[in-house]
Design an enzyme around this catalytic site. Structure first.
Site, PDB file in Angstrom:
ATOM      1  N   GLY A 187       0.825  -1.207   0.000  1.00  0.00           N
ATOM      2  CA  GLY A 187       0.000   0.000   0.000  1.00  0.00           C
ATOM      3  C   GLY A 187       0.863   1.263   0.000  1.00  0.00           C
TER       4      GLY A 187
ATOM      5  N   ASN B 162      -7.839   4.176   9.089  1.00  0.00           N
ATOM      6  CA  ASN B 162      -7.371   2.934   9.688  1.00  0.00           C
ATOM      7  C   ASN B 162      -7.510   2.920  11.211  1.00  0.00           C
ATOM      8  OD1 ASN B 162      -5.239   4.888   8.786  1.00  0.00           O
ATOM      9  ND2 ASN B 162      -4.036   3.778  10.306  1.00  0.00           N
TER      10      ASN B 162
ATOM     11  N   GLN C 245      -8.032   0.519   3.683  1.00  0.00           N
ATOM     12  CA  GLN C 245      -8.950  -0.013   4.688  1.00  0.00           C
ATOM     13  C   GLN C 245     -10.374  -0.200   4.165  1.00  0.00           C
ATOM     14  OE1 GLN C 245      -8.227  -1.285   7.537  1.00  0.00           O
ATOM     15  NE2 GLN C 245      -6.114  -0.591   7.757  1.00  0.00           N
TER      16      GLN C 245
ATOM     17  N   GLY D  46      -2.619  -5.925  -0.164  1.00  0.00           N
ATOM     18  CA  GLY D  46      -3.078  -7.303  -0.024  1.00  0.00           C
ATOM     19  C   GLY D  46      -3.256  -7.756   1.414  1.00  0.00           C
ATOM     20  N   HIS D  47      -2.303  -7.400   2.267  1.00  0.00           N
ATOM     21  CA  HIS D  47      -2.329  -7.999   3.611  1.00  0.00           C
ATOM     22  C   HIS D  47      -3.425  -7.437   4.509  1.00  0.00           C
ATOM     23  CE1 HIS D  47      -0.183  -4.915   6.217  1.00  0.00           C
ATOM     24  NE2 HIS D  47       0.102  -4.444   5.019  1.00  0.00           N
TER      25      HIS D  47
ATOM     26  N   THR E 162      10.596  -7.864 -11.714  1.00  0.00           N
ATOM     27  CA  THR E 162       9.890  -9.126 -11.889  1.00  0.00           C
ATOM     28  C   THR E 162       8.764  -9.224 -10.867  1.00  0.00           C
ATOM     29  OG1 THR E 162      11.886 -10.148 -12.740  1.00  0.00           O
ATOM     30  CG2 THR E 162      10.174 -11.645 -11.923  1.00  0.00           C
TER      31      THR E 162
ATOM     32  N   CYS F 191       5.039   4.995  21.161  1.00  0.00           N
ATOM     33  CA  CYS F 191       6.092   5.417  22.078  1.00  0.00           C
ATOM     34  C   CYS F 191       7.301   5.853  21.263  1.00  0.00           C
ATOM     35  CB  CYS F 191       6.452   4.266  22.989  1.00  0.00           C
ATOM     36  SG  CYS F 191       7.432   4.774  24.387  1.00  0.00           S
TER      37      CYS F 191
HETATM   38  C1  LIG Z   1      -1.807  -0.454   6.167  1.00  0.00           C
HETATM   39  C2  LIG Z   1      -2.123   0.808   5.483  1.00  0.00           C
HETATM   40  C3  LIG Z   1      -1.252   1.348   4.521  1.00  0.00           C
HETATM   41  C4  LIG Z   1       0.083   0.756   4.205  1.00  0.00           C
HETATM   42  O1  LIG Z   1       0.006  -0.463   3.530  1.00  0.00           O
HETATM   43  P1  LIG Z   1       1.307  -1.403   3.494  1.00  0.00           P
HETATM   44  O2  LIG Z   1       0.937  -2.497   2.584  1.00  0.00           O
HETATM   45  O3  LIG Z   1       1.529  -1.856   4.896  1.00  0.00           O
HETATM   46  O4  LIG Z   1       2.426  -0.580   2.987  1.00  0.00           O
HETATM   47  C5  LIG Z   1      -1.625   2.521   3.901  1.00  0.00           C
HETATM   48  N1  LIG Z   1      -2.789   3.127   4.193  1.00  0.00           N
HETATM   49  C6  LIG Z   1      -3.640   2.635   5.109  1.00  0.00           C
HETATM   50  C7  LIG Z   1      -4.933   3.348   5.359  1.00  0.00           C
HETATM   51  C8  LIG Z   1      -3.338   1.472   5.789  1.00  0.00           C
HETATM   52  O5  LIG Z   1      -4.178   0.998   6.705  1.00  0.00           O
END
Ligand SMILES: *Cc1c(COP(=O)(O)O)cnc(C)c1O
Length: 386
Positions: free
Chosen positions: A72, A151, A179, A200-201, A237, A325
């Protein structure tokens, strides 16, 4: 710890079993390079095309508008820096004070390089001031970047309306939808969005793969130079297993969208209700009318979020706190600060973010444990008069 209750899905999600099954052959026997001339690589290329189509179906766009990236953060960086590079005479970015660091830090870096950054504020519920947005857009503005859903609080911005305002001024519009994807319905065919980021995650695919949607005809300079992959728009790639996984995750997200907005939403609402009933001096952060169905951000007055998390952690409960922190000082979340959440409440904020893998038993377990944790910490708190 043999079992965890995972309520930190806005940080990352479990990879769905179906997704693992889909990607597994591409980590083992089907290891060809999709750019190769031979059939062994070519079949991998076909599978990537299928994944691209699956992502496009979820977003309601054309497969050629999907650019695979590494995360992201890369998508956000590419959208903003790639747009600025293709409009060299425009030196301004309009964004909000509550963006993810992937956008905010990028903008602060651009500021150091002479760009002008305009950050729009939010009200106490985290809602954006659309009039202020209108004022800040000018002829010098190359791009406006506004997240779809926050988020930390789950607050959903009226993105279609915002896109219309921005496009009405002839300015490129980007949204960080990391999100939003998989949690609320989106249809890019009916929107004015030019660029959209996802990761993706955050939707049950693995880490290390993301997407930037680029509407046909949008000017965007290449950010990652290299081979001819991704139509020459991003060299390197392909992360083949990750891309295939993301395609499957998008297909599943479509199938589970309703469950996300019914069963998962009901679980979140149940948790919220029980916490409010069981813990005195706590409040919900964010726009409770326009909010992601899985997210609950709650402030417990007079105590530290970190302390709550540590005690929940002993029960195997995974959640997250807004404050970080840094250099020994506890900094409350920039999102809650932008909303004007009082100091004592911002420090005691906890985010629970659910997924389709959560159960009612888990929600009830958390709601049972929390009042005791809060009570014990308040007994120790210097802020509470006893
Ligand atoms: C997690 C998140 C990202 C970053 O995505 P990554 O794949 O961890 O780099 C960006 N924007 C929002 C709103 C997110 O929650």
């Amino acid at each position: 710890m043999d079992s965890v209750i995972y309520m930190d899905n806005n940080a990352t999600t479990r990879v769905a079993d179906e997704v693992v099954q889909e990607m597994l052959p591409y980590l083992t026997e089907k290891y060809g390079n999709p750019s190769s001339m031979h059939t062994f690589g070519g079949q991998v290329g076909k599978k990537i095309a299928e994944a691209r189509q699956r992502v496009a179906t979820l977003l309601g766009c054309h497969p050629e508008e999907i650019l695979f990236t590494s995360c992201g953060t890369e998508s956000d960086n590419t959208a903003i820096k790639g747009t600025l590079a293709s409009y060299p005479n425009k030196r301004k970015v309009v964004t909000t004070r509550v963006e993810h660091p992937a956008v905010l830090t990028t903008c602060r870096d651009l500021e150091r390089h002479g760009y002008s950054i305009s950050e729009i504020g939010v009200d106490r519920a985290g809602r954006l001031d659309l009039d202020e947005l209108g004022f800040r857009l000018d002829d010098n503005t190359a791009i406006a970047s506004v997240m779809w859903a926050n988020n930390e609080t789950g607050t959903i911005f009226p993105i279609d309306q915002i896109a219309e305002i921005v496009k009405g001024r002839g300015i490129v519009f980007h949204t960080d939808a990391v999100q939003a994807v998989g949690k609320i319905p989106l249809n890019l065919r009916e929107s004015h969005i030019d660029l959209l980021s996802l990761a993706g995650h955050k939707l049950h695919a693995p880490k290390g793969v993301g997407v930037l949607y680029v509407r046909k005809g949008t000017r965007l300079s290449t950010f990652m130079h290299g081979g001819h992959q991704e139509g020459g728009k991003r060299g390197g790639t392909e992360n083949v297993p990750g891309i295939i996984a993301l395609g499957k995750a998008c297909e599943l997200a479509q199938q589970h969208l309703e469950e996300e907005n019914t069963r998962v939403r009901a679980l979140r609402d149940r948790l919220q209700k029980k916490i409010l009933a069981g813990c005195p001096d706590c409040m919900i952060n964010g726009d409770t009318r326009d909010r992601l169905p899985n997210t609950l951000n709650v402030s417990f007055e007079y105590i530290e979020g970190e302390a709550i998390l540590l005690m929940l952690n002993k029960f195997g409960i995974c959640a997250s706190s807004g404050s970080a922190c840094t250099s020994g000082a506890l900094e409350p979340s920039h999102v809650l600060r932008a909303m004007g959440v009082p100091f004592t409440a911002a420090h005691g904020s906890i985010r629970f973010s659910l997924s389709r893998y959560n159960t009612q038993e888990e929600v009830d377990f958390v709601a049972d444990k929390l009042p005791g944790v809060v009570h014990r910490l308040r007994e120790l708190s210097p802020f509470v008069a006893t």
